[in-house]
Design a protein around this motif. Structure first.
Motif, PDB file in Angstrom:
ATOM      1  N   ASP A 143      33.485   4.550  19.145  1.00  0.00           N
ATOM      2  CA  ASP A 143      33.067   5.830  18.551  1.00  0.00           C
ATOM      3  C   ASP A 143      33.492   5.870  17.085  1.00  0.00           C
ATOM      4  N   ILE A 144      33.217   6.986  16.421  1.00  0.00           N
ATOM      5  CA  ILE A 144      33.509   7.092  14.988  1.00  0.00           C
ATOM      6  C   ILE A 144      35.011   6.966  14.723  1.00  0.00           C
ATOM      7  N   ASP A 145      35.850   7.489  15.624  1.00  0.00           N
ATOM      8  CA  ASP A 145      37.292   7.400  15.395  1.00  0.00           C
ATOM      9  C   ASP A 145      37.780   5.957  15.456  1.00  0.00           C
ATOM     10  N   ALA A 146      37.157   5.162  16.292  1.00  0.00           N
ATOM     11  CA  ALA A 146      37.521   3.746  16.337  1.00  0.00           C
ATOM     12  C   ALA A 146      37.103   3.063  15.030  1.00  0.00           C
ATOM     13  N   ALA A 147      35.955   3.476  14.496  1.00  0.00           N
ATOM     14  CA  ALA A 147      35.517   2.919  13.202  1.00  0.00           C
ATOM     15  C   ALA A 147      36.516   3.306  12.107  1.00  0.00           C
ATOM     16  N   ILE A 148      36.915   4.574  12.101  1.00  0.00           N
ATOM     17  CA  ILE A 148      37.884   5.054  11.103  1.00  0.00           C
ATOM     18  C   ILE A 148      39.209   4.294  11.235  1.00  0.00           C
ATOM     19  N   ALA A 149      39.651   4.110  12.485  1.00  0.00           N
ATOM     20  CA  ALA A 149      40.915   3.398  12.709  1.00  0.00           C
ATOM     21  C   ALA A 149      40.807   1.950  12.203  1.00  0.00           C
ATOM     22  N   HIS A 150      39.660   1.309  12.452  1.00  0.00           N
ATOM     23  CA  HIS A 150      39.471  -0.068  11.975  1.00  0.00           C
ATOM     24  C   HIS A 150      39.541  -0.114  10.443  1.00  0.00           C
ATOM     25  N   ILE A 151      38.866   0.819   9.805  1.00  0.00           N
ATOM     26  CA  ILE A 151      38.832   0.808   8.333  1.00  0.00           C
ATOM     27  C   ILE A 151      40.223   1.114   7.764  1.00  0.00           C
ATOM     28  N   ARG A 152      40.942   2.048   8.380  1.00  0.00           N
ATOM     29  CA  ARG A 152      42.306   2.330   7.918  1.00  0.00           C
ATOM     30  C   ARG A 152      43.178   1.095   8.012  1.00  0.00           C
ATOM     31  N   ARG A 153      42.989   0.338   9.082  1.00  0.00           N
ATOM     32  CA  ARG A 153      43.848  -0.819   9.303  1.00  0.00           C
ATOM     33  C   ARG A 153      43.470  -1.988   8.406  1.00  0.00           C
ATOM     34  N   TYR A 154      42.173  -2.237   8.260  1.00  0.00           N
ATOM     35  CA  TYR A 154      41.752  -3.465   7.587  1.00  0.00           C
ATOM     36  C   TYR A 154      41.158  -3.243   6.195  1.00  0.00           C
ATOM     37  N   GLY A 155      40.844  -2.010   5.840  1.00  0.00           N
ATOM     38  CA  GLY A 155      40.176  -1.762   4.557  1.00  0.00           C
ATOM     39  C   GLY A 155      41.127  -1.922   3.379  1.00  0.00           C
ATOM     40  N   SER A 156      40.560  -1.890   2.178  1.00  0.00           N
ATOM     41  CA  SER A 156      41.393  -2.003   0.979  1.00  0.00           C
ATOM     42  C   SER A 156      41.302  -0.741   0.125  1.00  0.00           C
ATOM     43  N   GLY A 157      40.687   0.317   0.669  1.00  0.00           N
ATOM     44  CA  GLY A 157      40.613   1.574  -0.076  1.00  0.00           C
ATOM     45  C   GLY A 157      39.661   1.510  -1.258  1.00  0.00           C
ATOM     46  N   HIS A 158      38.703   0.601  -1.219  1.00  0.00           N
ATOM     47  CA  HIS A 158      37.757   0.433  -2.330  1.00  0.00           C
ATOM     48  C   HIS A 158      36.530   1.305  -2.056  1.00  0.00           C
ATOM     49  N   THR A 159      35.619   0.831  -1.211  1.00  0.00           N
ATOM     50  CA  THR A 159      34.387   1.551  -0.900  1.00  0.00           C
ATOM     51  C   THR A 159      34.068   1.352   0.573  1.00  0.00           C
ATOM     52  N   ASP A 160      33.768   2.449   1.281  1.00  0.00           N
ATOM     53  CA  ASP A 160      33.368   2.346   2.674  1.00  0.00           C
ATOM     54  C   ASP A 160      32.233   3.329   2.915  1.00  0.00           C
ATOM     55  N   CYS A 161      31.357   2.977   3.865  1.00  0.00           N
ATOM     56  CA  CYS A 161      30.093   3.704   4.001  1.00  0.00           C
ATOM     57  C   CYS A 161      29.793   4.050   5.456  1.00  0.00           C
ATOM     58  N   ILE A 162      29.221   5.223   5.667  1.00  0.00           N
ATOM     59  CA  ILE A 162      28.735   5.608   6.995  1.00  0.00           C
ATOM     60  C   ILE A 162      27.222   5.778   6.922  1.00  0.00           C
ATOM     61  N   LEU A 163      26.539   5.284   7.950  1.00  0.00           N
ATOM     62  CA  LEU A 163      25.110   5.501   8.063  1.00  0.00           C
ATOM     63  C   LEU A 163      24.896   6.475   9.204  1.00  0.00           C
ATOM     64  N   THR A 164      24.488   7.680   8.895  1.00  0.00           N
ATOM     65  CA  THR A 164      24.317   8.694   9.942  1.00  0.00           C
ATOM     66  C   THR A 164      23.428   9.820   9.454  1.00  0.00           C
ATOM     67  N   GLU A 165      22.744  10.463  10.417  1.00  0.00           N
ATOM     68  CA  GLU A 165      21.993  11.692  10.128  1.00  0.00           C
ATOM     69  C   GLU A 165      22.791  12.908  10.587  1.00  0.00           C
ATOM     70  N   ASP A 166      23.992  12.673  11.122  1.00  0.00           N
ATOM     71  CA  ASP A 166      24.812  13.729  11.721  1.00  0.00           C
ATOM     72  C   ASP A 166      25.826  14.224  10.684  1.00  0.00           C
ATOM     73  N   ASP A 167      25.640  15.464  10.225  1.00  0.00           N
ATOM     74  CA  ASP A 167      26.510  15.993   9.166  1.00  0.00           C
ATOM     75  C   ASP A 167      27.977  16.046   9.596  1.00  0.00           C
ATOM     76  N   ALA A 168      28.214  16.374  10.862  1.00  0.00           N
ATOM     77  CA  ALA A 168      29.601  16.477  11.331  1.00  0.00           C
ATOM     78  C   ALA A 168      30.268  15.108  11.292  1.00  0.00           C
ATOM     79  N   ALA A 169      29.526  14.069  11.676  1.00  0.00           N
ATOM     80  CA  ALA A 169      30.090  12.712  11.642  1.00  0.00           C
ATOM     81  C   ALA A 169      30.393  12.312  10.200  1.00  0.00           C
ATOM     82  N   ALA A 170      29.458  12.622   9.302  1.00  0.00           N
ATOM     83  CA  ALA A 170      29.684  12.274   7.890  1.00  0.00           C
ATOM     84  C   ALA A 170      30.909  13.012   7.353  1.00  0.00           C
ATOM     85  N   ALA A 171      31.050  14.288   7.719  1.00  0.00           N
ATOM     86  CA  ALA A 171      32.185  15.070   7.229  1.00  0.00           C
ATOM     87  C   ALA A 171      33.505  14.481   7.750  1.00  0.00           C
TER      88      ALA A 171
END
Lengths: 421, 421
Positions: free
Chosen positions: B329-357
Motif C-alpha cells: 500500500d502507499i504506506d509501504a511505499a512511503i516507508a521504502h522511500i524513507r529508508r532508501y531515498g536520498s531526499g532528492h526527488t520522489d514522485c507519486i502517480l495517482t488520480e487520488d487526491d488523498a493519496a497524493a496529500a
C-alpha cells in the motif's frame, strides 16, 4: 533505567528516538502542538514548589563549584521567574504556526504547478549553559516549529532543568504527541556534548547557546551543521552628524540598561569632528553612570578614562565597561568594525542619510541599526516572539532565531502526466 | 608566479583575496556584475578556438587516465557546447538581481522600522568534477549573487577550465570589478581540496558537485558549512489509483529521457492493486525500451526481469537500469522511500487526491512530484534560471540552487533615538 555510562549508546538511542518522533511531528496537527505547550505551562505552574526545591539543590551545587554571583543569579529560580517561564510557554503556544505555510506558488510553461511549503527542520540539538529557563524556551520553540529536540543543559541547572523537562513531556502526553519529541540528555557527562556534535545521521542542526568555551568546542568538533552564535561585540559609532540628545540617550541605554546581554554595547567609536560637540559629553555621562571607559590616547585626556590596550578592541565585556576610540571618519569606523566586530549588531548615530546608507551598505552584521539602542537586538523586540538566540552566521538563520527560523521547506510539484522534452 | 607546491600558503592567500573581493562586491552595482558576465560571454566566444585546443589536451589526458566513454563525453567541448556556455552566461546576466531586495519591512510599537534585505553570502567554494562548463555556470551564478568564488574543478578539465576561467576574469576586468572575485585553484594537487574544506575564516559555504567519492570526502573533512548534495535516488510510486496512460508516459520519461542526470528515476514502486492494470505493462514497456529491470520476486514472473538483490534498493545507477518492487500500500511505499531515498526527488502517480496529500505530507524530499516526470527536477524547469546543483540538505538552500539561494540577508533597523525600557 538506561545505562548512563555508555554515552555513545545512550546518545545514539536518543538520536533514533528523536528521528522517529520528528517523522511523526512533521504531520502532527498545529492544534496538538499548541495544546502540548499550554499543558506544559500548566504543569510548570502546578509543580512550581518542586521546581524551586530542585533549584535549591542546583544552587548548592553552584556554591560548591564557586560560581560567580552573576552565574548564581542566572541559575536561580523563584516563583516570579517560574511565572516568566509559564508566560513564555503560553506566548509561544499562541504564536501563528510557521509549519505548512505556502511560501510561494507558481505555474511553469512546462505544465507544472510548483508550491514551496514550509516544513519542520527535523531534529535540533540545543546545547546551553546555566539558565534553566532555556530548557522551556528552547523546547517550546523547537516543538512549535514541528521539530524534535535533544536538549543538553549546563551541569549547574541539572535538577531544575530536569523538572522543567518533565513538565514539557507531560504536555506532549496530554496532547497525544510522541514523548520523544523533547528529550533531555540525562547525564552531566561532557562526553554527551561531543557525541551530540557528531550525530550527523540523527541531528539536523545544532544550536549552541553559551560563552566562548562552548562556542569554541562546537566550532572545533561539530560535524552536524551549526547555527553559529558568536559573541556580541557590539559597536556604536557616533558620526560627525550625530544628534547630541539622541546620541546620549542611545549610548547610555545601549551600554547600561543591561550589561550582560549580547546586544549590550561594548565599544564606542567617535568621529573626530563629533568629539567636542558630542563625544566628550558622552564619555563623561558614561563615567557618571558608573561605567569604566577604556579610551584611546585622545580620550584619556578626559578625567577618569582608563587607558585602552590592544586587547580592548574586539572584546565582549558583558559588564559595566566600554572601550572607546576616536576615528578619523566613517570609513575608519567601518574598518574598525570589520576588523574587530563579530557580525552581531552594530549601530550608527547620525542625522546624515548618506552616512547611514554607507554604514548599512558596507557592513555585513546580522543587525545594523541607526539611532536606536543596540539593546533592541532581540526576537521579542523584533516582533518574532520568543527566540532561541541571535545567529551571527550567514547560512539559514541570521539575527534573532524564532520558530520560523527553525523551519525548512520543500517543493510540491503537480503535473497532469507532464514529461520533459 | 605563485609557489604551487606550498598548498596551505597558496590556498590561504586565495582565501584572503576572496574575502577582500567579497567585501567590495557586496556593494558593487548590479549593472557592473551584469556587464562582467556579458563581457565574459564575449570573451569565451572570441577565444573558442583556443578553448577547443586546450580541451584537446584535456581529452588526451583523459584517454591516458582511461576515462570511460561517458566521462570523455562530459569532458569534451566543441563549438556547439561552447555556444551553450556563452548562452548560459548571457542568461544569468539577464536574470533579475537577487541582491539588495527588501524581503520584508515592518514597524514595531517600540518605534523601530525593521527591514530585512537580501545580501550576498560572501565567499563560496565550488568543488566539481569533469565537466568544464561548470566553471562558467558556477562562476557566473556566484558573481550574479554578489559573491566571491573559489573554483576547484576536476583534474581532467584542467586546461579547458583554465581558459574559461581566464574569460571570466576578463569580464571582471572589463566591468571594473575585482579580479579576485572569481579565482580558480591553479593546481591539480588534491591537497588543495582538503585545504579549501577547512578554511572557515575565508570561505562561507562549500558547494560540492560530483559523485560519491567527492561527497564522502566533503562530509568527512569539511569544517566549512556545505550545501549537501547527495545522490538522486529517485523513486516513482505507482499508486492503486494511477492513470495507466499518464503512468506509462511519466515512468518512461523519468527513466529513459536521460539516464545520467540526478533527476532520473532509479526505483519503481508498484501498488499491489495496480500490478495487473498498470504495473505489468509498465515493466514490459521499460524492457522494450532497453531498460534493465531488476525486480522483486513478484515481478520476476515477467519475462526479461532480472532478480533484484538487497543492494539494488537505494542505489543510484545513472544508467539504463531500474530497480522495481511491488508494495502492499502507499504506506509501504512511503516507508521504502524513507529508508532508501536520498531526499532528492520522489514522485507519486495517482488520480487520488488523498493519496497524493499523504505522500506529500509524510515524505520530506526536497522535491515531491505528482503525475510529472522526475526529470523536471532542474532549476531551469522550475523557472529559477541556471542552477549550481540540487541541494538535498535542509539548511539554507534546498532543491535547485540558483542565484537567489546563494544569498543571505541582514536586518536594517532605524529609530529616532529609540531606547529600550
Amino acid at each position: 533505567m538506561k545505562d548512563l555510562t555508555d554515552i555513545p549508546a545512550l546518545m545514539a538511542e536518543m538520536g533514533r528516538r528523536a528521528r522517529a518522533a520528528a517523522a511523526e511531528l512533521a504531520f502532527a496537527p498545529s492544534e496538538a502542538r499548541r495544546r502540548a505547550l499550554e499543558a506544559a505551562a500548566d504543569a510548570v505552574w502546578a509543580r512550581r514548589a518542586e521546581i524551586v526545591a530542585a533549584n535549591a539543590q542546583d544552587l548548592d551545587y553552584g556554591r560548591e563549584k564557586g560560581l560567580s554571583d552573576a552565574m548564581m543569579d542566572r541559575l536561580m529560580l523563584d516563583e516570579a521567574r517560574i511565572q516568566g517561564i509559564v508566560d513564555g510557554l503560553r506566548a509561544v503556544a499562541a504564536q501563528d504556526d510557521p509549519v505548512g505555510a505556502t511560501l510561494a506558488e507558481w505555474e511553469q510553461p512546462n505544465g507544472l504547478t510548483i508550491r514551496r511549503v514550509r516544513t519542520p527542520l527535523g531534529v535540533i540539538g540545543v546545547i546551553y549553559e546555566s539558565r534553566p529557563n532555556v530548557t522551556a524556551d528552547a523546547g517550546a520553540l523547537c516543538l512549535k516549529a514541528g521539530n524534535a529536540v535533544i536538549l543538553r543543559g549546563g551541569s549547574e541547572s541539572f535538577h531544575s532543568s530536569g523538572l522543567i523537562h518533565d513538565c514539557l513531556v507531560e504536555g506532549l502526553r496530554v496532547a497525544g504527541l510522541p514523548e520523544d519529541a523533547i528529550q533531555r540528555v540525562p547525564t552531566r557527562d561532557r562526553a554527551a556534548v561531543r557525541e551530540l556534535l557528531t550525530m550527523t545521521d540523527s541531528v539536523d542542526v545544532i544550536v549552541p547557546r553559551g560563552g566562548k568555551g562552548l562556542v569554541g568546542l562546537v566550532q572545533q568538533e561539530a560535524r552536524v551543521p551549526v547555527f553559529a552564535h558568536l559573541e556580541g561585540i557590539v559597536h556604536v559609532y557616533v558620526d560627525a552628524a550625530a544628534d547630541p540628545v539622541k546620541a546620549l540617550r542611545v549610548v547610555l541605554n545601549a551600554k547600561t540598561r543591561r550589561t550582560g546581554i549580547c546586544g549590550a554595547a561594548e565599544c564606542l567609536l567617535i568621529h573626530r569632528d563629533a568629539l567636542d560637540t558630542v563625544g566628550q559629553g558622552l564619555v563623561r555621562a558614561l563615567l557618571e553612570a558608573g561605567v569604566e571607559v577604556r579610551g584611546d590616547e585622545t580620550l584619556q585626556a578626559i578625567e577618569g578614562v582608563q587607558a585602552a590596550t590592544e586587547e580592548d578592541w574586539g572584546r565582549e565585556y558583558l559588564d559595566s565597561i566600554i572601550a572607546a576610540r576616536v576615528v578619523e571618519d566613517i570609513d575608519a569606523a567601518i574598518a574598525h568594525i570589520r576588523r574587530y566586530g563579530s557580525g552581531h549588531t552594530d549601530c550608527i548615530l547620525t542625522e546624515d542619510d548618506a552616512a547611514a546608507a554607507r554604514f548599512f551598505e558596507r557592513l555585513d552584521s546580522a543587525i545594523l541599526m541607526r539611532n536606536a539602542s543596540t539593546q533592541f537586538a532581540d526576537g521579542g523586540e523584533f516582533g518574532m516572539g520568543a527566540e532561541i538566540g541571535i545567529a551571527t552566521g550567514k547560512l539559514h538563520a541570521r539575527g534573532p532565531v524564532g520558530a520560523e527560523q527553525l523551519t525548512s521547506f520543500k517543493y510540491l510539484v503537480t503535473g497532469d502526466g507532464a514529461v520533459r522534452g
